[in-house]
Design an enzyme around this catalytic site. Sequence first.
Site, PDB file in Angstrom:
ATOM      1  N   SER A   4       0.693  -1.226  -0.060  1.00  0.00           N
ATOM      2  CA  SER A   4       0.159  -0.116   0.155  1.00  0.00           C
ATOM      3  C   SER A   4       0.893   1.363   0.075  1.00  0.00           C
ATOM      4  CB  SER A   4      -0.910   0.019   1.317  1.00  0.00           C
ATOM      5  OG  SER A   4      -0.074   0.239   2.403  1.00  0.00           O
ATOM      6  N   LYS A   5       0.113   2.218  -0.351  1.00  0.00           N
ATOM      7  CA  LYS A   5       0.875   3.540  -0.641  1.00  0.00           C
ATOM      8  C   LYS A   5       1.513   3.963   0.661  1.00  0.00           C
ATOM      9  CE  LYS A   5      -1.061   6.836  -3.681  1.00  0.00           C
ATOM     10  NZ  LYS A   5      -2.418   7.191  -4.143  1.00  0.00           N
ATOM     11  N   ARG A   6       0.998   3.659   1.821  1.00  0.00           N
ATOM     12  CA  ARG A   6       1.904   4.182   3.117  1.00  0.00           C
ATOM     13  C   ARG A   6       3.125   3.451   3.132  1.00  0.00           C
ATOM     14  NH1 ARG A   6      -0.305   1.966   7.759  1.00  0.00           N
ATOM     15  NH2 ARG A   6      -1.777   0.969   6.419  1.00  0.00           N
ATOM     16  N   LYS A   7       3.337   2.290   2.545  1.00  0.00           N
ATOM     17  CA  LYS A   7       4.639   1.798   2.961  1.00  0.00           C
ATOM     18  C   LYS A   7       5.603   2.061   1.802  1.00  0.00           C
ATOM     19  CE  LYS A   7       3.525  -1.462   6.314  1.00  0.00           C
ATOM     20  NZ  LYS A   7       3.881  -2.524   7.145  1.00  0.00           N
ATOM     21  N   GLY A   8       5.194   2.958   0.919  1.00  0.00           N
ATOM     22  CA  GLY A   8       6.357   3.301  -0.163  1.00  0.00           C
ATOM     23  C   GLY A   8       5.442   3.249  -1.444  1.00  0.00           C
TER      24      GLY A   8
END
Length: 495
Positions: free
Chosen positions: A263-267
């Site tokens: 997901s976006k949050r992780k990269g």
Amino acid sequence: MIKKQQVRTRFAPSPTGSLHVGNLRTAILAYILAKQHKGQFILRIEDTDRERYIQGAMEKLLTILQEFGLEYDEGPELKNGKIIQKGKFGPYIQSLRLDIYKEYAQELLENGHAYRCFCSSERLTKMREEQQKNNLPPKYDRTCLHLTPQEIQKKLDEKLPYVIRMKIPDNQTIAFDDIVRGHVEFNSNDVDDQILMKSDGFPTYQFAVVVDDHLMQISHVIRGEDWVSSTPKHLLLYQYFGWEPPLFAHMSLLLNPDRTKLSKRKGDVAAEDFLTKGYLKESLINFIATIGWSEEAGSEEEIYSLKELIKKFDLSRLTKAGAIFNLEKLDWLNAHYIRAKSIKELTALCLPYLNQVKPNISRELAEKIVTIEQERLKKLEDIKQNASFLINEEITYQPELLVWKKSTPSQTKENLGKLITFIQDLRNSDYKTAKGLEEKVITWIKENNYGVGDMLWPMRVALSGQQNSPSPFEIAWVLGKKITLQRLSLAQSKL
Ligand code: GLU
């Protein structure tokens, strides 16, 4: 394994802004499967969710697919700023096919496989809250299924808005054999009376996907595992219409190495972000296509061009387990493809990045920098950082760094002085290649019995200002005689 005669695959993204790497994976695998069987690869834009519609997203998508070289045989195409439809099953944009869906929904209404639902959103919300409270699965309670023809007509006359829902049969087993997941079964009691047509006249994904896959004669549906639970609805629709369903391949979702959902949050998750960072398209294709796949059990092979993938890829060997998105492997593959490039090609690819460090950098300097940095690059963007000491006039470092192991500052200063005198006397022709320069300097060191580290360490630090860098000869070759001498003198003055 592949049963259908004519292989027609499709990539059916919803244009919501950027291309998630998971979707790129679908596109690549659908492309590979079609090409493998000399079939067609089709692009269809699924833009029926008007709330998620983003202006310009489709155009962006077409451009990215083109950048990756995933040419489709049919689908919307951008020509001179205009969208045209290529292929005989178009239009390939769902919002341009509303009449078609309407007609098929009507057919289902007429033969009793679908019904109008007039429930207001307030009522549905209340119903859901109630279900939640009682720990019941969220399902439409079929209030409108039981309306009499007269009641329906009355509501239609009152112009009440309605949706069309499919009627799911009770307690029926719905099964299919997935190319990746094997035999999959559902009980229809677990399936909701899915909305097929919304009150705004647009179809839902669940309906449009079936109508279009059938009309566009799609033989294989390749998509993410998150669509498995939708497949029974699709299969029922095929059954209602008397159509033969396509074969399905549901790929496992991409996971971070810690097995959480990518997901976006992780990269980064957008394909274009990877391109911007300087991952080459061939590395991304190689990497993404082979996530969770190997040619044969125990195979160590990791490098595959798109051509080789078309030859060797076998969809049924895709892992059923979560597919790990391992950035270290991507870096490794990218470094491999970078090393395989000619200096000319790599310079062309690196120029946009070098221009960010020095606008209008000369081609000659860029080529030299690329020559000495090629081995060290993991992604093109790295060249900005790696090359800044070769481009920027000023470099900063602590004077102590100049001193080699057991040497002293004064000894180092003296050695730098000797180096300066030696380099001053070199001819321009000695500067033609880094190798030539190396030979000269090493011969001089040996003839004078100097310590190699005593001379080359301060020389390298003086030229780079760094603990680790390419060899001093390579740097001197890129910098040229004048700047080499300036940097050596500066180092001398620091001690
Ligand atoms: N529009 C859907 C998506 O964006 C397509 C799913 C499918 O391939 O059926 O994921």
